[in-house]
Design a protein around this motif. Structure first.
Motif, PDB file in Angstrom:
ATOM      1  N   PHE A 530       0.850  -1.186   0.000  1.00  7.04           N
ATOM      2  CA  PHE A 530       0.000   0.000   0.000  1.00  7.04           C
ATOM      3  C   PHE A 530       0.892   1.244   0.000  1.00  7.04           C
ATOM      4  CE2 PHE A 530      -3.083  -3.039   1.747  1.00  7.04           C
ATOM      5  CZ  PHE A 530      -4.212  -2.706   1.006  1.00  7.04           C
ATOM      6  N   VAL A 531       0.635   2.118  -0.981  1.00  4.11           N
ATOM      7  CA  VAL A 531       1.426   3.348  -1.104  1.00  4.11           C
ATOM      8  C   VAL A 531       0.516   4.545  -0.897  1.00  4.11           C
ATOM      9  CG1 VAL A 531       3.106   2.279  -2.637  1.00  4.11           C
ATOM     10  CG2 VAL A 531       1.097   3.404  -3.619  1.00  4.11           C
ATOM     11  N   ASP A 532       1.079   5.600  -0.368  1.00  2.00           N
ATOM     12  CA  ASP A 532       0.326   6.816  -0.047  1.00  2.00           C
ATOM     13  C   ASP A 532       0.022   7.599  -1.323  1.00  2.00           C
ATOM     14  OD1 ASP A 532      -0.715   9.170   0.953  1.00  2.00           O
ATOM     15  OD2 ASP A 532       0.734   9.309   2.585  1.00  2.00           O
ATOM     16  N   ILE A 533      -1.259   7.818  -1.604  1.00  3.22           N
ATOM     17  CA  ILE A 533      -1.664   8.601  -2.776  1.00  3.22           C
ATOM     18  C   ILE A 533      -2.497   9.801  -2.340  1.00  3.22           C
ATOM     19  CG2 ILE A 533      -1.594   6.640  -4.372  1.00  3.22           C
ATOM     20  CD1 ILE A 533      -4.716   6.582  -4.130  1.00  3.22           C
ATOM     21  N   GLY A 534      -2.305  10.217  -1.095  1.00  3.87           N
ATOM     22  CA  GLY A 534      -3.099  11.321  -0.564  1.00  3.87           C
ATOM     23  C   GLY A 534      -2.966  12.590  -1.388  1.00  3.87           C
ATOM     24  N   ASP A 535      -1.764  12.939  -1.848  1.00  8.46           N
ATOM     25  CA  ASP A 535      -1.569  14.156  -2.643  1.00  8.46           C
ATOM     26  C   ASP A 535      -2.342  14.076  -3.947  1.00  8.46           C
ATOM     27  OD1 ASP A 535       0.059  15.141  -0.673  1.00  8.46           O
ATOM     28  OD2 ASP A 535       1.935  14.544  -1.671  1.00  8.46           O
ATOM     29  N   ALA A 536      -2.338  12.892  -4.597  1.00  4.66           N
ATOM     30  CA  ALA A 536      -3.051  12.734  -5.865  1.00  4.66           C
ATOM     31  C   ALA A 536      -4.562  12.870  -5.655  1.00  4.66           C
ATOM     32  CB  ALA A 536      -2.726  11.383  -6.481  1.00  4.66           C
ATOM     33  N   VAL A 537      -5.101  12.341  -4.574  1.00  4.10           N
ATOM     34  CA  VAL A 537      -6.534  12.451  -4.302  1.00  4.10           C
ATOM     35  C   VAL A 537      -6.910  13.908  -4.044  1.00  4.10           C
ATOM     36  CG1 VAL A 537      -8.370  11.832  -2.687  1.00  4.10           C
ATOM     37  CG2 VAL A 537      -6.740  10.095  -3.448  1.00  4.10           C
ATOM     38  N   ARG A 538      -6.132  14.608  -3.249  1.00  6.88           N
ATOM     39  CA  ARG A 538      -6.451  15.997  -2.920  1.00  6.88           C
ATOM     40  C   ARG A 538      -6.289  16.913  -4.126  1.00  6.88           C
ATOM     41  NH1 ARG A 538      -4.329  13.897   1.872  1.00  6.88           N
ATOM     42  NH2 ARG A 538      -5.729  14.267   3.662  1.00  6.88           N
ATOM     43  N   ALA A 539      -5.399  16.538  -5.047  1.00 10.06           N
ATOM     44  CA  ALA A 539      -5.201  17.346  -6.256  1.00 10.06           C
ATOM     45  C   ALA A 539      -6.211  16.998  -7.343  1.00 10.06           C
ATOM     46  CB  ALA A 539      -3.780  17.155  -6.785  1.00 10.06           C
ATOM     47  N   GLY A 540      -7.027  15.968  -7.118  1.00 10.16           N
ATOM     48  CA  GLY A 540      -8.032  15.590  -8.106  1.00 10.16           C
ATOM     49  C   GLY A 540      -7.529  14.666  -9.183  1.00 10.16           C
ATOM     50  N   ARG A 541      -6.273  14.207  -9.086  1.00 10.63           N
ATOM     51  CA  ARG A 541      -5.724  13.299 -10.089  1.00 10.63           C
ATOM     52  C   ARG A 541      -6.192  11.857  -9.867  1.00 10.63           C
ATOM     53  NH1 ARG A 541      -1.172  16.090  -8.458  1.00 10.63           N
ATOM     54  NH2 ARG A 541      -0.275  14.204  -7.526  1.00 10.63           N
ATOM     55  N   ARG A 542      -6.672  11.571  -8.683  1.00 10.79           N
ATOM     56  CA  ARG A 542      -7.164  10.220  -8.360  1.00 10.79           C
ATOM     57  C   ARG A 542      -8.509  10.375  -7.660  1.00 10.79           C
ATOM     58  NH1 ARG A 542      -9.132   5.790  -6.900  1.00 10.79           N
ATOM     59  NH2 ARG A 542      -7.862   3.943  -6.389  1.00 10.79           N
ATOM     60  N   THR A 543      -9.537   9.825  -8.258  1.00  7.19           N
ATOM     61  CA  THR A 543     -10.872   9.912  -7.658  1.00  7.19           C
ATOM     62  C   THR A 543     -11.148   8.671  -6.812  1.00  7.19           C
ATOM     63  OG1 THR A 543     -11.894   8.884  -9.594  1.00  7.19           O
ATOM     64  CG2 THR A 543     -11.766  11.301  -9.561  1.00  7.19           C
ATOM     65  N   VAL A 544     -11.969   8.865  -5.816  1.00  3.83           N
ATOM     66  CA  VAL A 544     -12.375   7.778  -4.935  1.00  3.83           C
ATOM     67  C   VAL A 544     -13.872   7.570  -5.103  1.00  3.83           C
ATOM     68  CG1 VAL A 544     -12.515   6.944  -2.555  1.00  3.83           C
ATOM     69  CG2 VAL A 544     -10.556   8.338  -3.280  1.00  3.83           C
ATOM     70  N   GLU A 545     -14.244   6.390  -5.574  1.00  9.12           N
ATOM     71  CA  GLU A 545     -15.652   6.078  -5.819  1.00  9.12           C
ATOM     72  C   GLU A 545     -16.121   5.021  -4.823  1.00  9.12           C
ATOM     73  OE1 GLU A 545     -16.078   4.908  -9.852  1.00  9.12           O
ATOM     74  OE2 GLU A 545     -15.446   6.874 -10.656  1.00  9.12           O
ATOM     75  N   PHE A 546     -17.080   5.414  -3.992  1.00  9.74           N
ATOM     76  CA  PHE A 546     -17.598   4.510  -2.967  1.00  9.74           C
ATOM     77  C   PHE A 546     -18.724   3.648  -3.517  1.00  9.74           C
ATOM     78  CE2 PHE A 546     -16.224   8.147  -0.109  1.00  9.74           C
ATOM     79  CZ  PHE A 546     -15.060   7.511   0.289  1.00  9.74           C
TER      80      PHE A 546
END
Length: 556
Positions: A530-546
């Protein structure tokens, strides 16, 4: 007459046979409810607390004795799987020895009782039940229930009040392990109701003693009602009506019984032929038994075993109506292990039926110098049982290892995070593993070396787990976005508090936006870590779909 030394060797062989049949599971790990049962005891210091406080997810079951044993084993072994598996193997050995003793009491033949107990010890129903660590409830109930049945048979023969008291006391303990103890109690009812000889009246004064069993079950139901909230039953019936659950549960249990009993879907040509020959020998013994005299005790044992089988099926109908109807023995070895518990108590009842049916013909063979024939039949039956048990627990072990690798990777990654003391959310994304997501929150809290770091956090994949296990001070966070309540009719499933912890039932609804505050962390599964992608999520480069994994009636 068997010498004490031979009796000891036979008992040791029974214990070793179960351990050998289960040996392929010993390299396995935890899965599903195992994580919850490891994590939950870490949240309370008084091991007796579950006896007067609800403690199982959804508040549906009263099983404090099992949780007491989990509390002890967690303190002794921590999150090391091997000793937990060895403990289950030891519990199975005690079950088999208790069964041998009971069958000897009933049939009077230690050798026949040994043969039946050996077949039980290596059958996939017994091995599968024991391989899933969470089934300690089942094993504990069987141990104390079989000991109670032994005392109940002694009371039938002697009317000794000490046997009556011992039987009732042991049944009370067994009821604290699991509710299907009622099946064993039904056998004791038959023991005490059925006349000791054929000339006795059908309705007798001594039958009033059966009311002690009725009173015991009534008292247990009262305690269960007082301790448990009604929400557990309401959650269950949110899936189906009671009538539909009962119909589907009984239909599934009956229609799938032949494949679980005969193992046909799992047998190869060689083992299939061996089992067929062994069963043919058993049928021959049974046909011979029809010409033997049926004493009142023998009829009583037969009826008691049949009662156990019937009640074991009936008492589990809520769960079998939801789970068993979707499983087919032989389709998936992992699921074979998970479903074995639904037939465990019935298998004990079948063992009692066998000893009632087979005692006269097998004893007669010994007198005629053909004692070797039953031994051949036992081998022909037990070898296929052993082979299938090995196969299903080996597949089960592989599945648990996959789940545990994800859980350990999550624990390692979370250990590197600077977690806040409150308002903490951890998202473990991209695993594509629904089983992992189902129990991810308790899994991390079961395996983390320092529980205080993670007990305030809500940990999830793209779906909420079945429930979160958090510090009670953090329950309020579940009422805020992105969480929504798990619905229950016009209301929602309420948290269950135990010690300093709480089981929280919420959803992550589709379309909800994740909290991007400083207390939220986003880790993605890449290259077996597991790698930290917090910056990508906050920048909108990675979306989280529940997504909501619950049935529509409980989703937003």
């Amino acid at each position: 007459m068997i010498s004490p030394r031979m009796r000891f060797l036979m008992g040791a062989l029974l214990a070793v046979a179960g351990l050998l049949a289960m040996r392929s599971a010993l390299g396995g790990a935890f899965i599903f409810d195992d994580y919850s049962l490891l994590a939950l005891p870490r949240f309370f210091d008084n091991p007796l607390l579950p006896f007067w406080h609800e403690h199982v997810e959804g508040g549906l079951h009263y099983r404090p004795l099992g949780l007491l044993l989990w509390w002890i084993s967690q303190r002794l072994f921590g999150a090391e799987p091997l000793p937990h598996y060895l403990l289950n193997a030891a519990l199975l050995a005690v079950v088999v020895l208790a069964l041998w003793r009971l069958l000897t009491r009933i049939g009077g033949s230690e050798r026949l009782a040994f043969a039946i107990a050996l077949g039980f010890a290596v059958h996939p129903v017994a091995i599968g039940t024991s391989a899933w660590l969470s089934n300690r409830y089942e094993l504990l109930a069987a141990i104390f229930g079989l000991l109670a049945l032994g005392q109940a048979w002694r009371f039938r023969l002697s009317r000794d009040r000490s046997a009556l008291a011992a039987s009732l006391g042991l049944f009370a303990v067994a009821l604290c392990a699991k509710e299907n103890t009622v099946a064993l109690i039904s056998a004791a009812f038959v023991f005490w109701w059925w006349p000791v000889n054929h000339s006795a009246s059908w309705f007798r004064k001594d039958q009033w003693v059966c009311l002690w069993l009725v009173a015991l079950v009534a008292l247990w139901l009262l305690v269960r009602h007082v301790v448990l909230e009604s929400s557990g039953t309401e959650v269950l019936f949110a899936y189906k009506s009671a009538a539909d659950l009962f119909r589907d549960g009984m239909t599934a249990w009956i229609t799938k019984l032949p494949s679980y009993a005969s193992l046909v879907p799992r047998l190869g040509w060689t083992t299939g032929l061996m089992l067929l020959l062994g069963l043919a020998g058993m049928v021959g013994f049974m046909l011979q038994s029809l010409r033997s005299g049926w004493s009142s005790h023998r009829v009583c044992a037969l009826l008691a075993g049949l009662a156990m089988i019937a009640v074991a099926a009936i008492v589990q109908w809520p769960r079998t109506g939801l789970v068993l109807m979707n499983l087919d023995f032989g389709a998936d070895a992992f699921m074979d292990v998970l479903a074995a518990r639904y037939y465990f108590m019935a298998a004990v009842g079948f063992a009692i039926v066998l000893v009632a049916v087979l005692v006269p013909p097998v004893s007669d063979l010994g007198k005629r110098g053909a004692a070797w024939l039953p031994a051949v039949v036992v081998l022909l039956v037990c070898i296929p049982f052993f082979s299938v048990s090995q196969h299903i627990v080996r597949s089960y072990r592989s599945q648990t290892i996959v789940q545990n690798e994800l859980a350990n990777a999550a624990v390692d990654a979370i250990a590197k995070l600077d977690l806040p003391v409150a308002d903490c959310q951890i998202h473990l994304l991209g695993t594509g593993n629904l089983q992992f997501g189902f129990y991810v929150d308790p899994a991390v809290k079961a395996l983390s070396a320092d529980l205080s770091r993670v007990e305030n956090c809500y940990i999830q994949t793209e779906t909420a787990p079945w429930y979160y296990l958090v510090n009670a001070s953090e329950v309020g966070r579940s009422s805020q976005p992105p969480f929504t309540p798990a619905r229950l009719g016009d209301g929602s499933i309420q948290p269950i508090f135990l010690g300093r912890g709480a089981l929280v039932f919420v959803n992550l609804p589709p379309g909800a936006e994740p909290d991007l505050g400083p207390g939220s962390f986003f880790l993605e599964w890449k290259d077996n870590a597991f790698v930290d992608i917090g910056d990508a999520v906050r920048a909108g480069r990675r979306t989280v779909e529940f997504a909501c994994f619950r049935p529509p009636s409980q989703c937003p």
